[in-house]
Scaffold this motif. Sequence first.
Motif, short mmCIF file in Angstrom:
data_model
loop_
_atom_site.label_atom_id
_atom_site.label_comp_id
_atom_site.label_asym_id
_atom_site.label_seq_id
_atom_site.Cartn_x
_atom_site.Cartn_y
_atom_site.Cartn_z
N ALA A 128 14.80 26.29 5.03
CA ALA A 128 14.22 25.76 6.51
C ALA A 128 14.00 24.12 6.48
N LEU A 129 14.52 23.54 7.79
CA LEU A 129 13.76 22.13 8.13
C LEU A 129 12.78 22.19 9.30
N SER A 130 11.88 21.53 9.52
CA SER A 130 10.58 21.31 11.10
C SER A 130 10.42 20.58 11.17
N GLY A 131 10.61 19.38 12.62
CA GLY A 131 10.25 18.69 12.81
C GLY A 131 10.86 17.79 13.66
N THR A 132 12.30 17.36 12.64
CA THR A 132 13.46 17.31 12.80
C THR A 132 14.13 17.03 14.56
N ARG A 133 14.45 18.07 14.45
CA ARG A 133 14.06 17.96 16.56
C ARG A 133 13.49 17.33 17.03
N LYS A 134 11.96 17.33 16.88
CA LYS A 134 10.82 16.06 17.98
C LYS A 134 11.28 14.77 17.41
N VAL A 135 11.25 14.59 15.78
CA VAL A 135 12.05 13.38 15.71
C VAL A 135 13.36 12.80 16.51
N LEU A 136 13.86 13.57 16.71
CA LEU A 136 15.04 12.20 17.49
C LEU A 136 15.93 14.25 18.14
N PRO A 137 15.12 14.75 19.58
CA PRO A 137 16.23 15.35 19.83
C PRO A 137 17.66 15.47 20.70
N PRO A 138 17.98 16.21 21.04
CA PRO A 138 19.30 16.30 21.84
C PRO A 138 19.19 15.50 22.58
N GLY A 139 19.92 14.16 23.02
CA GLY A 139 20.51 13.55 23.62
C GLY A 139 19.69 11.92 23.17
N ARG A 140 19.03 11.89 22.61
CA ARG A 140 17.94 10.62 22.53
C ARG A 140 19.45 10.19 20.78
N ILE A 141 18.65 8.81 20.94
CA ILE A 141 19.37 7.68 19.62
C ILE A 141 18.71 7.16 18.93
N ILE A 142 17.44 7.20 19.38
CA ILE A 142 16.10 5.56 18.92
C ILE A 142 15.95 7.20 18.22
N PRO A 143 15.50 7.63 16.82
CA PRO A 143 14.24 8.30 16.33
C PRO A 143 13.23 8.15 16.50
N ARG A 144 11.58 9.06 16.74
CA ARG A 144 10.78 8.26 17.25
C ARG A 144 9.55 8.73 16.37
N PRO A 145 9.03 8.84 15.81
CA PRO A 145 8.22 9.05 14.64
C PRO A 145 7.39 10.16 14.38
N GLY A 146 6.95 11.12 13.63
CA GLY A 146 7.15 12.70 13.19
C GLY A 146 7.03 13.06 11.83
N ARG A 147 6.59 14.01 12.02
CA ARG A 147 6.26 14.67 10.18
C ARG A 147 7.51 15.89 10.22
N ILE A 148 8.17 15.50 8.96
CA ILE A 148 9.36 16.58 8.71
C ILE A 148 8.89 17.70 7.41
N GLY A 149 8.89 18.54 8.15
CA GLY A 149 8.94 19.63 7.18
C GLY A 149 10.15 20.36 5.97
N VAL A 150 9.91 20.56 4.69
CA VAL A 150 11.04 20.59 4.40
C VAL A 150 10.67 21.90 3.03
#
Length: 209
Positions: A128-150
């Motif tokens: 289960a991955l969490s947080g990746t959608r906030k880091v790079l939502p659909p339609g965005r090119i540049i990632p933004r800071p955020g916490r990723i959980g695995v």
Amino acid sequence: MTGAQNIPASGGAILAANHQSVVDSVFLPLMVDRPVTFSAKAEYFTASGPMARVWAWYLRATNQLTMDRDGPRAAQDTLEAALALLQQGQLFGIYPEGTRSPDGRLYRGRPGVGWLALKSGLPVIPVALSGTRKVLPPGRIIPRPGRIGVTIGQPLAIAPELFDAPPGKARRQIADQVMAAIQQLSGQEYVPMYASDRKAELAAAPGHA
């Protein structure tokens, strides 16, 4: 990351993960001690633009599997290439949903993960991955800071009788088992339809740009 001990130190295994963002295939391999191969759309390897070129470089540098979606046997060819990697003792990552979630929910798994499990006889490990959608939502090119959980779950026990069951039924049952395990780890709302069908519905909806 939690559950790293569930990944075997050697030998092949199937890592089956939810799919929230295009960066899922970056963060999971970075978090795992052993190399993990995913399949990636062929156009990602030749895309233009600064970020796209960086992404293409990463895919080539980490030996990700090129997937051509246009051929009549594209899906089966990808599965057979993945099977060969597994039989060589490698880790293969797969998104049973088949495509990124259109809305952050968890969608029905496609039977390819069941095919791999039955053909290889290797364990399927839910992720289960969490947080990746906030880091790079659909339609965005540049990632933004955020916490990723695995979160990596325990290997799933495939019922022995499924190896002798009608193939279609066995693949479907394993896919459903895998998605149930991912849902338990992720806590996502489950939608009993394919993500690609939901995307088609959204595209056909009035007012869709």
